[in-house]
Design an enzyme around this catalytic site. Structure first.
Site, PDB file in Angstrom:
ATOM      1  N   GLU A   1       1.079  10.149   6.720  1.00 52.89           N
ATOM      2  CA  GLU A   1       1.377   8.863   7.356  1.00 52.89           C
ATOM      3  C   GLU A   1       2.502   8.109   6.655  1.00 52.89           C
ATOM      4  OE1 GLU A   1      -2.017   6.305   7.696  1.00 52.89           O
ATOM      5  OE2 GLU A   1      -0.854   4.656   8.559  1.00 52.89           O
TER       6      GLU A   1
ATOM      7  N   ASP B   1      -3.289   1.655   0.894  1.00 53.23           N
ATOM      8  CA  ASP B   1      -3.460   2.529   2.056  1.00 53.23           C
ATOM      9  C   ASP B   1      -2.584   3.766   1.951  1.00 53.23           C
ATOM     10  OD1 ASP B   1      -4.262   3.509   4.461  1.00 53.23           O
ATOM     11  OD2 ASP B   1      -3.113   2.104   5.687  1.00 53.23           O
TER      12      ASP B   1
ATOM     13  N   GLU C   1     -10.218  -3.512  10.163  1.00 57.90           N
ATOM     14  CA  GLU C   1      -9.149  -3.439  11.169  1.00 57.90           C
ATOM     15  C   GLU C   1      -9.702  -3.518  12.589  1.00 57.90           C
ATOM     16  OE1 GLU C   1      -7.039   0.153  10.045  1.00 57.90           O
ATOM     17  OE2 GLU C   1      -5.866  -0.908   8.542  1.00 57.90           O
TER      18      GLU C   1
END
Lengths: 712, 712
Positions: free
Chosen positions: A428, A400, A321
């Site tokens: 998240e 993820d 990323e």
């Protein structure tokens, strides 16, 4: 910790005590306790001072008494003894007195032959109303101390004068139990101060610097120590310019933070940038095979250890990323990780090297590229090439931290590598601490999975009981911030607690851990206990039921990852698609017709997942693209399953709201108000998920709800 | 203007001259020009100094000569005379000389009977090789001066010594020609310094304050003056805390900016917050009927006029997207607007009150609420209640500056109200100055629409030739910033130019305006002229062809509004939906079965739009929800239309790229490079639009492309 102050970083409101309110430590403070250490031992072992502080706090709060080595003859009424093994063969206080008290004999017996007690273990002996905790270090004693408190809270009917005889040694199953903070020093434009943080600012940093007042961090270290966490990563794995310099100019900050955690048996780690030799060191390259780069890391690391002798090591997110990494120099991740490992080795340090490497500039048009394959493709061929002080840190799933995804095939693919399994305590993708979502049942499923069908579990691999026998770690991303309730949603404290407890003992049942947590946090009220269980026990499955269905994942708002956006990532470069069309939905990851991802698993999973007849419903759309009318093992069709689960999920949230409302007056008012507010938002959000998902699916497939409910 | 400097706000690079390079003003500077003003007139009319400056600049650049009233006998070779009507009956220079030159006679003839010349008009007379421009003010002369330059550039074959005889009076059709800046003083967290700005920072503000160096703003004022803009709104209609104080503490900034624009015939306006009596004034209310509030506005406004005697007035966005307004006090928008109008009236000021009022917390589940209806619902009932110095500023369409939408029905609904039609020069929804999109053809369609089928056009309503005969305005949101090319995309300068020209003369053809702009900006090279026409003439339709189809609008990335996200706003609270499902797409706004929006139009449009048989293809999905297989007037189905237009649109962008590449070496290198870079991005983005739209539609409806092209 509370009240107004004139400090430049005032603590705004009183802070919730989490699972360590004074009531919890009553078992340590109602009678006469004795702390026995050897001469000079305290200076070398700062955790012993913490043990003493805890005992004094308990005695002060509950009217008990604490004696120590220097207090002379303690008398006959000692009921709790914490002793280091180094005390033997020194004389015990009161040895010279005429009478040998009951506790004398018991302590002498335990210390004379304590058994093998590694530093973090403790031996617990109860006999004739006396409890003795023995350990070879302060850390072991601290764990024993909290065990005694926890044990009493878990059995509210049983008093301290219980006369049952016990003698047991308790040790952590997992040697490395780590929490990673994704805290930034500077507030990041997009991600804020804590990346994926949902509980306010950082406990460590404020206004672009280390906080002057580290009182909250100290309380936090106490909480972590009480559940057995022994490593903390201090800063975000996405290392920005300011944070890269914690290695050098910022080192005094690391020294201060290490001093905060050390008394609780916790070593600190830094996330570092692979490009630091260039950005911090001014070198022309960060090539891991360049001798100048190797020298730079060796020098910098030696400098760190001079300042922090028990420094844990580094955490690295490389080539991921946008973070720099060895690929820029045509090197692989073993080259990269070993570079840092060799700098750390002379000092006993470890590098945690993250396996979260994939192409985040993927073309959505290209269905053959599969982000789920990436970590295995990159890392499995490197098995055997990593130094012994490298731990490869693998996210539990190949994508993820989704609410539901398959277990990463990397975990079964690298017997000659130390592996850490990484979980995400911060919510998240699981409601961002606005939704109640108790994650231990999810972690339980992950840790219990047997990658080879039979034999070792995922937890065993992390422990070091996998095929390669190499000890790894259990790591998680923390969910705390400077919020007065630590975690935004007060009930999200249970996730932090459960992570620590499962890391210590992965055989614990989620309901039992929750029971411990409720008892410690809220006390013995059976209605509160029942209510919190009713809300949390199934809350992860409830959350799953009203969000992305059948393991397909994502469908969240891009960027924030909160709330539904079914097509939000569908045409993005992030590699997370569901491929819904008017005929069907799901990602074909089979070997037969898809991306071949199922082939990354050993048998039996490579075949279980490959075959529609055996693939579990909850992962169906993770592995297969199927028609909307495909019939699940449950007997329902995919489309009807979406309708049913989404309506049911909202109904369960409505029940949660009612359950909590009934606890008004039985839990502290501020906790009740905060949880109520979060539940209202959860209900609003769950309805939004329901309506968007059902509408989206209906508009795509045109199949009406068999039960005729409202779809828009 | 160029080169390095040590100023605190250095101008970073040389600035592109836009449509006023020195070559453009050659017609003013190659021969002998004479500027004739009356004694003492210059002191009272600062625009006269600008006229003189322009003529001197031209003479200096092109080797000509300028004489003025004080220079004595100019001699016989004067070829260009600019004279104010106040000169007559004063003697002309050289009157006393023996010979009467040709220009003497001509000037005397013109000034003896100049006709009616309002301040912004000019009379242009050419005879025997002499050109005379006469006007009653500096502004009129300035317009005449630029007309002469433009006219010469438009006819590159024709020299200044042209001997044709002409005598004409030119006046602006539209009295108020205004550009609104959405500039913030402080950089806004989300919107940046210029809201919806795509050309860098503000020309006015930097680092939270007015710029010390207003050189760029002065150049900008010169550009605007040259195309006849006569009002500028200085700050964002979303008024934040800092900007609300431009009225009070910030007034010295307004004084400086007014001094920048005044010499170019431009009056400045401020956007104000309706809540200013509270937030700035400290009053307990902002209720428009409260005498204290009325007094506060009167006092503040008087204070503004003492500092800026030619201040234009206020711009107000009230009760819109979170801005405060009269609704909070149970008052309507007439109450709100008249409050400010009465404060401005004593000084000749005007309030521009925006009609962009709608519910931005709409529930996507509710298909009966229609954002398109909102402005008419709110404002039409108030017709006749607004004071005469209120101008109701109406966005051209009922939604929000889409690439294609219907014309706002408010424009036909309020004959007793002064109406401004608001356009958007900044390309928020039309490619954000990364796509070449010449907007004049779109504006042309809007301005030419006849709301009553026959009779006045939209432009006529704005001019004051509508049924109520009340003069309104043409207003647009500016597209400039501190970018060296002013507008990011150099070809986007054409939009700014075209807005000014169409505001002056709404009968101009877009191709003719573009031709003027190309000639002024790039000179006479016929290949450049042809190339720029090839790129821009149809660029708006090209942009439309690869973005949201058939008037359905939006389908853009939420927040940024750049790039495709078909469902981006589909489940949002913003009221902008397309309702695509497996069977069809579009918004039913009919009276028969939809929201009833068509009923807000007078005949014939209420029926034309209502009926599928007569609704224009390009607005089909704006008014109707139809099956994917619905056959358009064009003969194509909706789905095939989507495929065909999207593939064709990308092909046209590919041609644009080739056309521009062929102009290398024929336009300045920096312009060529910047446009090339933007065209590359346009091509990338157009392909993304094509692929997402065609894939989305195919996945929904399952109808294959009749021509078998690649859909994902």
């Amino acid at each position: 910790m509370s009240g107004p102050t004139t400090s430049p970083h005032p603590t705004p409101t009183p802070v919730h005590p989490a699972w360590l309110p004074d009531a919890t430590i009553a078992p340590l403070g109602t009678g006469h306790a004795l702390l026995l250490t050897a001469r000079d031992e305290t200076a070398a072992d700062p955790v012993l001072a913490t043990v003493e502080t805890e005992l004094r706090r308990a005695a002060r709060a509950h009217g008990g008494r604490l004696s120590t080595r220097t207090d002379g003859e303690p008398g006959p009424d000692v009921r709790l003894v914490l002793a280091t093994t180094a005390v033997h063969p020194q004389p015990l206080p009161g040895d010279a007195a005429a009478t040998e008290h009951a506790w004398h004999a018991l302590v002498r017996r335990v210390l004379a032959d304590p058994g093998t007690l590694p530093p973090e273990s403790f031996r617990l002996v109860r006999d004739a109303g006396v409890t003795v905790v023995a350990a070879s270090s302060g850390t072991g004693l601290l764990h024993g101390l909290h065990h005694v408190a926890r044990d009493a809270a878990a059995r509210p009917g049983r008093a301290a004068e219980d006369t049952a005889v016990t003698d047991e040694v308790r040790s952590p199953a997992q040697a490395v139990r780590m929490l990673d903070h994704w805290d930034n020093v500077d507030v990041h434009d997009v991600m804020g101060q804590v990346e994926r943080g949902y509980a306010g600012g950082s406990l460590f940093f404020a206004d672009g610097a280390l906080r002057d007042d580290l009182g909250r961090a100290e309380e936090y270290a106490r909480l972590l120590g009480s559940i057995g966490i022994n490593r903390v990563g201090l800063n975000n794995v996405n290392v920005h310019a300011r944070e890269a310099r914690l290695l050098t100019e910022g080192l005094p900050d690391v020294v201060r933070l290490a001093a905060v955690f050390r008394p609780h048996g916790i070593r600190v780690h830094l996330s570092v940038s692979f490009a630091a030799p260039m950005t911090v060191g001014g070198l022309p390259t960060a090539d891991p095979l360049d001798p100048g780069v190797q020298r730079w890391w060796a020098d910098v690391t030696a400098h760190v250890y001079r300042a922090v002798p028990d420094f844990g090591g580094y955490v690295v997110k490389a080539d991921s990323e946008g973070q720099p990494g060895p690929f820029a120099y045509g090197r692989d991740h073993a080259d990269g990780a070993n570079l840092l490992a060799r700098a750390l080795a002379p000092f006993g340090g470890t590098v945690f090297w993250r396996a979260f490497v994939y192409d985040h500039h993927q073309d959505w048009r290209d269905r053959s590229t599969d982000r789920a394959r990436a970590a295995h493709d990159h890392f499995a061929p490197l098995d055997g090439r990593f130094d012994e002080n490298v731990v490869l840190q693998v996210k539990h799933g190949p994508l993820d931290f989704q609410t539901r995804e398959a277990v990463s095939p990397v975990i079964a693919a690298m017997p000659r590598t130390r592996l850490a399994v990484e979980l995400q305590v911060t919510q998240e993708y699981t409601g961002q601490q606005r939704h109640a979502c108790y994650l231990a049942p999810w972690w339980r499923e992950i840790l219990d999975l047997r990658p080879w069908g039979e034999g070792p579990t995922v937890a065993d691999v992390a422990i070091g009981d996998g095929p390669g026998g190499r000890p790894g770690a259990l790591v998680a991303v923390s969910n705390v911030g400077d919020d007065p309730f630590w975690t935004g949603h007060p009930l999200a404290q249970a996730n932090l607690y459960a992570f620590g407890r499962l890391a210590w003992d992965p055989t614990l049942a989620p309901e039992a851990v929750l029971d411990e947590w409720v008892g410690l946090t809220f006390g013995a009220d059976p209605d509160v206990r029942a209510g919190v269980h009713a809300i949390l026990d199934d809350s992860w499955r409830t959350y799953e039921s009203y969000t992305a269905p059948l393991g397909v994942g994502f469908m969240v708002t891009p960027g924030s990852h909160y709330g539904p956006s079914v097509d939000g990532y569908e045409y993005s470069p992030w590699g997370t698609y569901h491929f819904a069309d008017r005929d069907g939905i799901g990602v074909d990851r089979t070997r037969a017709t898809g991306t071949g991802y199922t082939g990354q698993y050993p048998a039996p999973w490579r075949d279980v997942y490959e075959d529609l007849a055996t693939c579990p419903d909850e992962l169906l759309l993770f592995f297969h693209h199927v028609p909307w009318g495909h019939v699940l093992h449950s007997g329902s069709t995919v489309v009807q399953h979406v309708y049913d689960t989404h309506f049911a999920g909202v109904e369960r949230v409505e029940e949660m709201v009612g359950t909590w409302a009934a606890l008004a007056g039985r839990v502290p008012e501020d906790v009740h108000a905060r949880v109520s507010e979060r539940l209202d938002e959860q209900l609003r959000s769950a309805r939004e998920w329901r309506d968007q998902l059902t509408t989206y699916v209906f508009r795509k497939c045109g199949v009406p709800d068999a039960r005729g409910r409202r779809i828009y």
